[in-house]
Design an enzyme around this catalytic site. Structure first.
Site, PDB file in Angstrom:
ATOM      1  N   LEU A   1      10.366  -4.365  -5.581  1.00  0.00           N
ATOM      2  CA  LEU A   1      11.297  -4.973  -4.622  1.00  0.00           C
ATOM      3  C   LEU A   1      10.944  -4.574  -3.202  1.00  0.00           C
ATOM      4  O   LEU A   1      10.663  -3.403  -2.950  1.00  0.00           O
ATOM      5  CB  LEU A   1      12.727  -4.495  -4.908  1.00  0.00           C
TER       6      LEU A   1
ATOM      7  N   GLU B   1      12.333  -4.072   0.584  1.00  0.00           N
ATOM      8  CA  GLU B   1      13.590  -3.971   1.323  1.00  0.00           C
ATOM      9  C   GLU B   1      13.704  -5.187   2.221  1.00  0.00           C
ATOM     10  O   GLU B   1      12.720  -5.642   2.794  1.00  0.00           O
ATOM     11  CB  GLU B   1      13.598  -2.697   2.176  1.00  0.00           C
TER      12      GLU B   1
ATOM     13  N   ALA C   1      -1.567  -7.009  11.644  1.00  0.00           N
ATOM     14  CA  ALA C   1      -1.911  -5.755  12.327  1.00  0.00           C
ATOM     15  C   ALA C   1      -0.707  -5.320  13.145  1.00  0.00           C
ATOM     16  O   ALA C   1       0.091  -6.148  13.594  1.00  0.00           O
ATOM     17  CB  ALA C   1      -3.112  -5.985  13.233  1.00  0.00           C
ATOM     18  N   GLY C   2      -0.551  -4.038  13.338  1.00  0.00           N
ATOM     19  CA  GLY C   2       0.594  -3.568  14.116  1.00  0.00           C
ATOM     20  C   GLY C   2       0.647  -2.062  14.175  1.00  0.00           C
ATOM     21  O   GLY C   2      -0.395  -1.396  14.276  1.00  0.00           O
TER      22      GLY C   2
ATOM     23  N   CYS D   1       8.320   3.842   0.747  1.00  0.00           N
ATOM     24  CA  CYS D   1       7.457   3.597  -0.419  1.00  0.00           C
ATOM     25  C   CYS D   1       5.985   3.860  -0.136  1.00  0.00           C
ATOM     26  O   CYS D   1       5.383   4.761  -0.727  1.00  0.00           O
ATOM     27  CB  CYS D   1       7.641   2.171  -0.901  1.00  0.00           C
TER      28      CYS D   1
ATOM     29  N   LYS E   1       4.823   7.498   0.871  1.00  0.00           N
ATOM     30  CA  LYS E   1       5.048   8.440  -0.227  1.00  0.00           C
ATOM     31  C   LYS E   1       4.109   8.137  -1.406  1.00  0.00           C
ATOM     32  O   LYS E   1       3.529   9.051  -1.995  1.00  0.00           O
ATOM     33  CB  LYS E   1       6.513   8.292  -0.648  1.00  0.00           C
TER      34      LYS E   1
HETATM   35  C1  UGA Z   1       7.004  -2.056  -0.652  1.00  0.00           C
HETATM   36  C2  UGA Z   1       6.347  -3.109  -1.548  1.00  0.00           C
HETATM   37  O1  UGA Z   1       6.083  -4.286  -0.789  1.00  0.00           O
HETATM   38  C3  UGA Z   1       7.240  -3.458  -2.735  1.00  0.00           C
HETATM   39  O2  UGA Z   1       6.558  -4.358  -3.599  1.00  0.00           O
HETATM   40  C4  UGA Z   1       7.564  -2.175  -3.494  1.00  0.00           C
HETATM   41  O3  UGA Z   1       8.433  -2.427  -4.583  1.00  0.00           O
HETATM   42  C5  UGA Z   1       8.228  -1.193  -2.556  1.00  0.00           C
HETATM   43  O4  UGA Z   1       7.339  -0.922  -1.457  1.00  0.00           O
HETATM   44  C6  UGA Z   1       8.518   0.070  -3.333  1.00  0.00           C
HETATM   45  O5  UGA Z   1       7.572   0.717  -3.804  1.00  0.00           O
HETATM   46  O6  UGA Z   1       9.691   0.366  -3.583  1.00  0.00           O
HETATM   47  P1  UGA Z   1       8.848  -2.095   1.324  1.00  0.00           P
HETATM   48  O7  UGA Z   1       8.479  -0.679   1.568  1.00  0.00           O
HETATM   49  O8  UGA Z   1      10.265  -2.488   1.249  1.00  0.00           O
HETATM   50  O9  UGA Z   1       8.181  -2.608  -0.070  1.00  0.00           O
HETATM   51  O10 UGA Z   1       8.255  -2.933   2.500  1.00  0.00           O
HETATM   52  P2  UGA Z   1       7.034  -3.920   2.794  1.00  0.00           P
HETATM   53  O11 UGA Z   1       7.580  -5.240   3.176  1.00  0.00           O
HETATM   54  O12 UGA Z   1       6.049  -3.906   1.718  1.00  0.00           O
HETATM   55  O13 UGA Z   1       6.442  -3.238   4.095  1.00  0.00           O
HETATM   56  C7  UGA Z   1       5.963  -1.904   4.080  1.00  0.00           C
HETATM   57  C8  UGA Z   1       5.451  -1.509   5.438  1.00  0.00           C
HETATM   58  O14 UGA Z   1       4.230  -2.170   5.740  1.00  0.00           O
HETATM   59  C9  UGA Z   1       6.382  -1.825   6.611  1.00  0.00           C
HETATM   60  O15 UGA Z   1       6.377  -0.730   7.490  1.00  0.00           O
HETATM   61  C10 UGA Z   1       5.759  -3.034   7.270  1.00  0.00           C
HETATM   62  O16 UGA Z   1       6.046  -3.113   8.644  1.00  0.00           O
HETATM   63  C11 UGA Z   1       4.283  -2.752   7.034  1.00  0.00           C
HETATM   64  N1  UGA Z   1       3.441  -3.965   7.020  1.00  0.00           N
HETATM   65  C12 UGA Z   1       3.584  -4.882   6.038  1.00  0.00           C
HETATM   66  C13 UGA Z   1       2.489  -4.140   8.018  1.00  0.00           C
HETATM   67  O17 UGA Z   1       2.323  -3.299   8.918  1.00  0.00           O
HETATM   68  N2  UGA Z   1       1.686  -5.251   7.964  1.00  0.00           N
HETATM   69  C14 UGA Z   1       1.808  -6.192   6.997  1.00  0.00           C
HETATM   70  O18 UGA Z   1       1.049  -7.177   7.020  1.00  0.00           O
HETATM   71  C15 UGA Z   1       2.787  -6.004   6.006  1.00  0.00           C
END
Ligand code: UGA
Length: 442
Positions: free
Chosen positions: A155, A157, A254-255, A262, A265
């Site tokens: 999932l 967030e 990129a950012g 998640c 960790k």
């Molecule tokens: C992530 C996974 O996407 C889920 O599939 C997983 O279940 C979850 O961890 C978990 O292990 O519980 P989440 O941490 O909610 O979910 O957020 P994401 O949308 O995946 O983003 C994670 C981080 O990556 C954020 O800080 C976001 O800003 C960053 N991100 C994401 C980027 O910098 N670039 C991207 O292209 C995508």
């Protein structure tokens, strides 16, 4: 209709509980925190997640979802399945801290009233399923049959309810095929492919998936650095790459890098597991190093944009949460960025559409504002830390007119550099060497 107990009403637990109730099951959500359970009984959500309150309310009204702090009640004779969905924070060396899983498993063992399928939803180190089985066996007052199944969650967030209802796949791992099949039945209404494997492999699928996504992010951030040096635009590079189906468009933004509860960790825990077995997880270390560099790099950029010194300057942060549509501040880049800017002598202001309440105690030296325009008034620079839709629609002319200096550092590349140039901003995104317009890299 099955009767399910879900242990833990944190992020994963509450969504799992409400989700299975919505699919027509009777669900008892259990937590040892009286405060959280009392709150939920009064309709107060312990976390912010779009759509969660309505989902919980609907299922409480229908009688399919109830809350308790009592294992006796959660595991009465009707309960066939218990999901363990408690937290697994990072321990001192980056290993997952399993104290809550251990406590939940022994409480389940002591209170089970009949045959039970115990399903592990928490992200746990490979091998934990076997360990949980041992804990249950040792703590049962009398031998009662049970099986352990690993069912990792995927999932995100901010879109967790959508993800629950529309999974890409369901992964189930068990040494007991019948138990895995029973859990598969629970997931059938979700119509996703179901992968049934052994316990350790299921646990590994979760870590490998998160590590791969984190790798994509660090990869594109490295490409962003190279784009800047060579005068290319990383946003267009990512679009061009993404049309190749083997690469795909997702997770190539990129950012400021990844944060949250998640990826940081889980990548660390996977590296730790590898090292414990004498392996050298070089790629995972590079992923973490690249990610860690993003925050000081953003701070340096802003300092550079303000002429090399931020002493006495005021900088406004648009976005505090680690990503949009959540109030989660865990490992949010904004925390490190604010701390470093303040250490460099700047006054830092903050605004976030939903995380202000959670953020305020974590950022005691940041001046909080309740709207972006009053925050921007008098600022020497603004930084985009989180790509909330609200920020994409801000009236930038109004912002510019009220700012002391028209400087914007866009840590999430949400604005178009050409448009920002037309609006007379001194603007920089990340990895946008060519389109950097009036602020192009030298
Ligand atoms: C992530 C996974 O996407 C889920 O599939 C997983 O279940 C979850 O961890 C978990 O292990 O519980 P989440 O941490 O909610 O979910 O957020 P994401 O949308 O995946 O983003 C994670 C981080 O990556 C954020 O800080 C976001 O800003 C960053 N991100 C994401 C980027 O910098 N670039 C991207 O292209 C995508």
């Amino acid at each position: 209709m099955k009767q399910i107990c879900v242990v833990g009403v944190g992020y994963v637990g509450l969504i799992t509980a409400a989700g299975f109730a919505d699919l027509g099951n009777r669900v008892i959500a259990l937590d040892i925190s009286k405060e959280k359970i009392e709150g939920l009984k009064n309709g107060e959500m312990p976390i912010y997640e779009p759509g969660l309150e309505e989902l919980v309310e609907r299922n409480v009204k229908s009688g399919r979802l109830t809350f308790t702090t009592s294992y006796k009640e959660g595991l009465d004779e009707g309960t066939e399945f218990v999901f363990i969905a408690v937290g697994t924070p990072s321990g001192v060396d980056g290993e997952a801290d399993l104290q809550y899983v251990e406590a939940a498993a022994s409480d389940v063992a002591r209170n089970m009233s009949g045959e039970l399928v115990i399903i592990n939803k928490s992200t746990v180190p490979v091998g934990t399923g076997d360990w949980v089985a041992g804990i249950v066996r040792r703590n049962q007052p009398e031998a009662t049959p049970f099986s352990v199944v690993s069912c990792p969650e995927f999932l995100r967030e901010g879109s967790a309810i959508f993800d629950f209802m529309n999974p890409h796949r369901t992964v189930l791992g068990s040494l007991d095929r019948d138990a895995a099949d029973k859990v598969a039945q629970l997931h059938l209404p979700l119509r996703a492919p179901i992968v049934i494997t052994d316990l350790r492999t299921a646990e590994m699928i979760k870590y490998a998936s998160n590590a791969f996504l984190a790798t994509k992010i660090s990869f594109i951030n490295e490409i962003a650095n190279i784009c800047e040096a060579l005068g290319a635009d990383v946003t267009e590079v990512a679009t061009g790459m993404g049309y190749d189906e083997r690469i795909g468009h997702h997770f190539l933004n990129a950012g400021l890098g990844y944060g949250g509860s998640c990826f940081p960790k889980d990548v660390l825990a996977l590296a730790h597991m590898a090292e414990e077995k004498g392996k050298h997880p070089q790629l995972l270390h590079a992923v973490m190093d690249i990610n860690a560099d993003r925050r000081p790099m953003a701070v340096e950029r802003v300092i550079q944009m303000l002429g090399g010194d931020v002493k006495g300057k005021t900088i406004g942060m648009l976005g505090l949460a680690f990503k949009p549509n959540t109030d989660d501040m865990r490992d949010a880049p904004s925390i490190d960025i604010a701390t470093q800017l303040i250490a460099a002598g700047a006054t830092v202001r903050g605004y976030d559409p939903v995380s202000m309440e959670v953020a305020a105690p974590l950022l005691p030296d940041v001046e909080m504002y309740t709207d972006p325009y009053s925050m921007a008034a008098g600022c020497d620079a603004l930084m985009v830390n989180t790509e909330w839709n609200e920020f994409k629609q801000l009236n930038r002319r109004q912002l510019r007119e009220s700012m002391k200096q028209p400087v914007i550092f866009d840590g999430r590349n949400i604005y178009d550099p050409d448009e920002m140039k037309e609006l007379n901003f001194i603007y920089r995104g990340l990895g946008r060497g060519y389109n950097g317009a009036n602020t192009a890299e030298k």
